[in-house]
Design a protein around this motif. Structure first.
Motif, PDB file in Angstrom:
ATOM      1  N   LYS A  51      -5.877  -4.053 -10.147  1.00 36.91           N
ATOM      2  CA  LYS A  51      -7.062  -3.343 -10.601  1.00 36.91           C
ATOM      3  C   LYS A  51      -6.736  -1.854 -10.705  1.00 36.91           C
ATOM      4  CE  LYS A  51     -10.255  -6.590 -10.836  1.00 36.91           C
ATOM      5  NZ  LYS A  51     -10.978  -6.900 -12.078  1.00 36.91           N
ATOM      6  N   VAL A  52      -7.158  -1.237 -11.795  1.00 35.90           N
ATOM      7  CA  VAL A  52      -6.932   0.189 -12.001  1.00 35.90           C
ATOM      8  C   VAL A  52      -8.276   0.861 -12.254  1.00 35.90           C
ATOM      9  CG1 VAL A  52      -4.647  -0.253 -12.957  1.00 35.90           C
ATOM     10  CG2 VAL A  52      -6.592  -0.023 -14.489  1.00 35.90           C
ATOM     11  N   GLY A  53      -8.255   2.194 -12.307  1.00 34.16           N
ATOM     12  CA  GLY A  53      -9.470   2.930 -12.604  1.00 34.16           C
ATOM     13  C   GLY A  53     -10.448   3.025 -11.449  1.00 34.16           C
ATOM     14  N   GLN A  54     -10.040   2.572 -10.260  1.00 36.01           N
ATOM     15  CA  GLN A  54     -10.930   2.601  -9.105  1.00 36.01           C
ATOM     16  C   GLN A  54     -10.719   3.868  -8.278  1.00 36.01           C
ATOM     17  OE1 GLN A  54     -11.757  -1.621  -7.379  1.00 36.01           O
ATOM     18  NE2 GLN A  54      -9.565  -1.510  -7.733  1.00 36.01           N
ATOM     19  N   ASP A  55     -11.805   4.364  -7.689  1.00 35.27           N
ATOM     20  CA  ASP A  55     -11.696   5.500  -6.777  1.00 35.27           C
ATOM     21  C   ASP A  55     -12.344   5.160  -5.443  1.00 35.27           C
ATOM     22  OD1 ASP A  55     -14.353   5.444  -7.462  1.00 35.27           O
ATOM     23  OD2 ASP A  55     -14.540   7.586  -7.820  1.00 35.27           O
ATOM     24  N   VAL A  56     -12.314   3.871  -5.070  1.00 32.33           N
ATOM     25  CA  VAL A  56     -13.074   3.407  -3.915  1.00 32.33           C
ATOM     26  C   VAL A  56     -12.195   2.916  -2.781  1.00 32.33           C
ATOM     27  CG1 VAL A  56     -15.101   2.814  -5.274  1.00 32.33           C
ATOM     28  CG2 VAL A  56     -13.301   1.099  -4.959  1.00 32.33           C
ATOM     29  N   VAL A  57     -10.883   3.138  -2.861  1.00 31.35           N
ATOM     30  CA  VAL A  57      -9.960   2.633  -1.853  1.00 31.35           C
ATOM     31  C   VAL A  57      -8.939   3.695  -1.501  1.00 31.35           C
ATOM     32  CG1 VAL A  57      -8.167   0.929  -1.339  1.00 31.35           C
ATOM     33  CG2 VAL A  57     -10.197   0.236  -2.610  1.00 31.35           C
ATOM     34  N   LYS A  58      -8.656   3.809  -0.222  1.00 30.81           N
ATOM     35  CA  LYS A  58      -7.574   4.658   0.279  1.00 30.81           C
ATOM     36  C   LYS A  58      -6.594   3.761   1.017  1.00 30.81           C
ATOM     37  CE  LYS A  58      -5.294   8.050   2.363  1.00 30.81           C
ATOM     38  NZ  LYS A  58      -5.902   8.672   3.531  1.00 30.81           N
ATOM     39  N   LEU A  59      -5.303   3.860   0.698  1.00 27.69           N
ATOM     40  CA  LEU A  59      -4.289   2.995   1.283  1.00 27.69           C
ATOM     41  C   LEU A  59      -3.348   3.758   2.209  1.00 27.69           C
ATOM     42  CD1 LEU A  59      -3.205   0.923  -1.855  1.00 27.69           C
ATOM     43  CD2 LEU A  59      -4.870   0.278  -0.103  1.00 27.69           C
ATOM     44  N   ALA A  60      -2.827   3.039   3.182  1.00 32.21           N
ATOM     45  CA  ALA A  60      -1.751   3.516   4.047  1.00 32.21           C
ATOM     46  C   ALA A  60      -0.881   2.307   4.360  1.00 32.21           C
ATOM     47  CB  ALA A  60      -2.294   4.137   5.320  1.00 32.21           C
ATOM     48  N   SER A  61       0.393   2.530   4.648  1.00 28.99           N
ATOM     49  CA  SER A  61       1.267   1.380   4.866  1.00 28.99           C
ATOM     50  C   SER A  61       2.343   1.686   5.894  1.00 28.99           C
ATOM     51  CB  SER A  61       1.918   0.945   3.543  1.00 28.99           C
ATOM     52  OG  SER A  61       2.796   1.942   3.067  1.00 28.99           O
ATOM     53  N   ARG A  62       2.948   0.636   6.407  1.00 28.17           N
ATOM     54  CA  ARG A  62       4.065   0.743   7.341  1.00 28.17           C
ATOM     55  C   ARG A  62       5.000  -0.429   7.121  1.00 28.17           C
ATOM     56  NH1 ARG A  62       5.891   5.244   9.883  1.00 28.17           N
ATOM     57  NH2 ARG A  62       7.203   4.722  11.671  1.00 28.17           N
ATOM     58  N   LEU A  63       6.298  -0.156   7.100  1.00 27.16           N
ATOM     59  CA  LEU A  63       7.304  -1.198   6.990  1.00 27.16           C
ATOM     60  C   LEU A  63       7.559  -1.793   8.367  1.00 27.16           C
ATOM     61  CD1 LEU A  63       9.835   0.610   4.616  1.00 27.16           C
ATOM     62  CD2 LEU A  63       7.962  -0.932   3.994  1.00 27.16           C
TER      63      LEU A  63
END
Length: 650
Positions: free
Chosen positions: A467-479
């Motif tokens: 999904k593109v065009g969204q401004d409703v999610v903030k992501l963070a990640s860890r390996l």
């Protein structure tokens, strides 16, 4: 007469396909036609003679000839429209004619929905609104970005907007729709000499919207889509075998289709719109084929690059080897614009994919989490068989995201599990230990298998479009390294952490893979600038915070801070690991260590060597700590690209 002269000059510099190649090194394939068309000192001199009062060399000269780069150190900030030193309309006209008419004055895609904009059209607004979340719409727009959160949410169509206004925000002011190296050189030189912010967009598939920048000049490589197949290629690093060369605008789907047509397999992105020769590979690039063949950056044999000085070079293991090392894992938007890459390809392989889901609504929360633990109990053995998986875990009746803190409508979606070089029966045998455990728990699930005799045909039916065009999610990640997945106590702590994240209102996703590959010799940790943590990774765990389209900036800030803080749980679980540069937290603590690891000192030194004045910048990129985006939205500086870019004085 003046118009005719401009056209003649534009043809001389930007579009003369009969001109010979300026530079082509051994160890790399021949240039594509657009790479043969290059800017030279002689052509600048010719342009100066035609327009003696236009300061051609001052505006478009190469790095060593720049006369006004002191603007960067004197004033400390890149220019914005309206500044006294902003190039005049006549200067932009000269630039456009030199480019052959490929300069685009941009407006937000959703401006058609706002009566105060001249582009307003009710019918066009309806069409844009209906397609707003599709890749096709955003990719075809020269200034649009995948994640408008990071350009400032400045102009969204009805239903997706938190305000009733439309502003430029951090959409670039001008875009160069490039088809030749000469056009890229002109753009890089102009941006450097005129002290403009410069950004790069190939396909626009970028979770952090690095192709946005307030007042920026953008280089759009979308139409650099040349491809060439070499059954036998000898590279400067000793590789001998099949390879393909792809232009910077080639999307993963195109690369996979091309590879299928030639009976080989490419290490590319999970989503079809990923630009294979852009920030994906430059940032390392994990792939459904990584557990077999390693990271996308490991496949690169040669690349063509326009440097910050404006010079066009070939980088291989022997020619410009430091640049070759840096751009294979050190990230995009650092020292240059890649125009093409030559990458090794692998034999045609069959592949089986599996999709499935199970929920707590059917099985109860306690049983649900037993099923999740059973999956993680098998991750190590599954990765060691060369497989890949892409999964989501959250709490929502819609099985998307997490509705709210405390929600117990848990779901697990596998979309999909991919088993290269495996039949359906062999894949069933691989999954049998997990499925046997779920059967013992009486968990309801229905696996759907798909098989093809080649990678492309299995991939295309199983992998979802992002999904593109969204401004409703903030992501963070860890390996998560093998040491965590292998140890029962630590593995259980990881599942506990996922459960806790969902209980607090976040959702999680992950990929199961190796950054080394079982079908190839393990790469040397010093061979490329790939984050070393990738070499021991078995899963990437991503956590997301959410809000609604109508949420204000206060909510965005609150959720973002909460998520970054919560991620300490995973950082503590894997303290010696890191995070994937292309899918990380834009406010990740200790970014140089998290995204680059022990490679960062060398990367930073090369950044200063090849781009001392800071022509290239992106949030989280190498050297980004030397700059700040003075955000105009009610957020801390450098939380998005909607603000003036200024030096951060130390």
């Amino acid at each position: 007469m003046k118009s005719i002269l401009f056209q003649l000059l534009a043809a001389t510099i930007a579009t003369a396909s009969s001109l010979p190649a300026f530079y082509n090194a051994s160890g790399a394939p021949p240039f594509f036609p657009g790479e043969d068309i290059q800017l030279t000192e002689g052509r600048l001199t010719n342009a100066s003679q035609i327009f003696p009062n236009s300061s051609i060399h001052r505006l478009f000269g190469f790095g060593r000839e720049s006369k006004i780069t002191n603007n960067i150190t004197s004033f400390g900030c890149k220019l914005l429209p309206g500044d006294a030193a902003w190039p005049s309309p006549s200067t932009w006209d000269i630039f456009n004619f030199l480019l052959g008419g490929s300069l685009i004055k941009t407006n937000p895609l959703a401006a058609v929905c706002y009566p105060l904009w001249p582009e307003y059209s009710a019918q066009r607004c309806k069409e844009v609104s209906e397609k707003w979340l599709t890749s096709e719409l955003q990719l075809a727009s020269p200034g649009s970005v995948m994640q408008p959160l990071y350009e400032g949410r400045s102009c969204m169509p009805p239903g997706f907007n938190y305000t009733t206004s439309c502003e430029m925000g951090a959409y670039p002011t001008y875009v160069v729709n490039v088809s030749t190296v000469a056009q890229i050189q002109l753009a890089v030189n102009f941006a450097r000499n005129a002290n403009l912010r410069l950004v790069i967009k190939n396909t626009g598939h970028d979770f952090l919207a690095k192709s946005s920048g307030k007042g920026a000049l953008s280089i759009w490589t979308h139409y650099l889509t040349d491809k060439a197949f070499y059954p036998e290629f000898e590279s400067d690093d000793g590789y001998t075998g099949p390879a393909i060369k792809v232009g910077a605008g080639v999307q993963t789907r195109e690369a996979y289709e091309y590879a299928k047509a030639h009976g080989v397999t490419v290490v590319g992105g999970e989503d079809y719109s990923v630009g294979i020769a852009g920030g994906f590979t430059l940032g390392g690039g994990h792939s459904p084929m990584s557990s077999m063949y390693g990271m996308a950056a490991d496949q690169v044999l040669a690349m063509q690059v326009v440097l910050a000085s404006g010079h066009f070079i070939t980088a291989t293991a022997k020619q410009n080897p430091d640049i070759f090392w840096m751009l294979r894992g050190g990230g995009g938007s650092t020292i240059g614009v890649v125009t093409s890459m030559t990458i090794k390809v692998h034999p045609k392989v069959q592949m089986t994919t599996v999709t499935l889901n199970f929920t707590a609504d059917n099985d109860g929360p306690d049983v649900f989490w037993k099923g999740v633990r059973a999956y993680f109990d098998n991750v190590e053995s599954l990765v060691d068989k060369g497989t890949y998986a892409y999964y989501f875990i959250g709490a929502s009746a819609d099985e998307r995201g997490t509705t709210a803190a405390g929600n117990t409508s848990y779901y697990f979606q596998m979309q999909p599990f991919a088993a290269p070089n495996k039949t359906i029966e062999e894949t069933k045998a691989l999954l049998n230990p997990w499925f046997t455990a779920m059967d013992e728990f009486n968990i309801t699930y229905t696996p759907v298998y798909s098989h093809a005799d080649n990678f492309h045909d299995s991939w295309v039916v199983a992998f979802p479009e992002e999904k593109v065009g969204q401004d409703v999610v903030k992501l963070a990640s860890r390996l998560m390294p093998r040491s965590v997945i292998h140890d029962t106590t630590l593995r259980n702590q990881l599942v506990d952490a996922i459960q806790d994240a969902i209980a607090k209102g976040f959702f999680t996703s992950g990929v199961q893979l190796s950054g080394t590959g079982i079908a190839v010799e393990p790469p040397s940790t010093s061979a490329a600038a790939v984050l070393p943590a990738w070499r021991t990774t078995l899963t990437q765990t991503t956590v997301g915070g959410e809000w609604t389209f109508q949420s204000d900036w206060g909510t965005v800030k609150e959720v973002s801070l909460s998520l970054t803080s919560w991620m300490d749980v995973l950082r503590d679980l894997a303290p010696d690991s890191g995070a994937y540069l292309n899918e990380g937290d834009i406010i990740e603590p200790n970014q140089s260590d998290a995204f680059y690891g022990k490679n960062y000192p060398r990367l930073y030194a090369l950044k200063q060597k090849y781009d001392p004045t800071g022509v290239f910048f992106a949030l989280t990129a190498v050297g980004s700590e030397d700059w700040e985006v003075q955000v105009t939205d009610p957020l801390p500086y450098s939380w998005n690209n909607n603000g003036r870019l200024c030096r951060r004085w130390k």
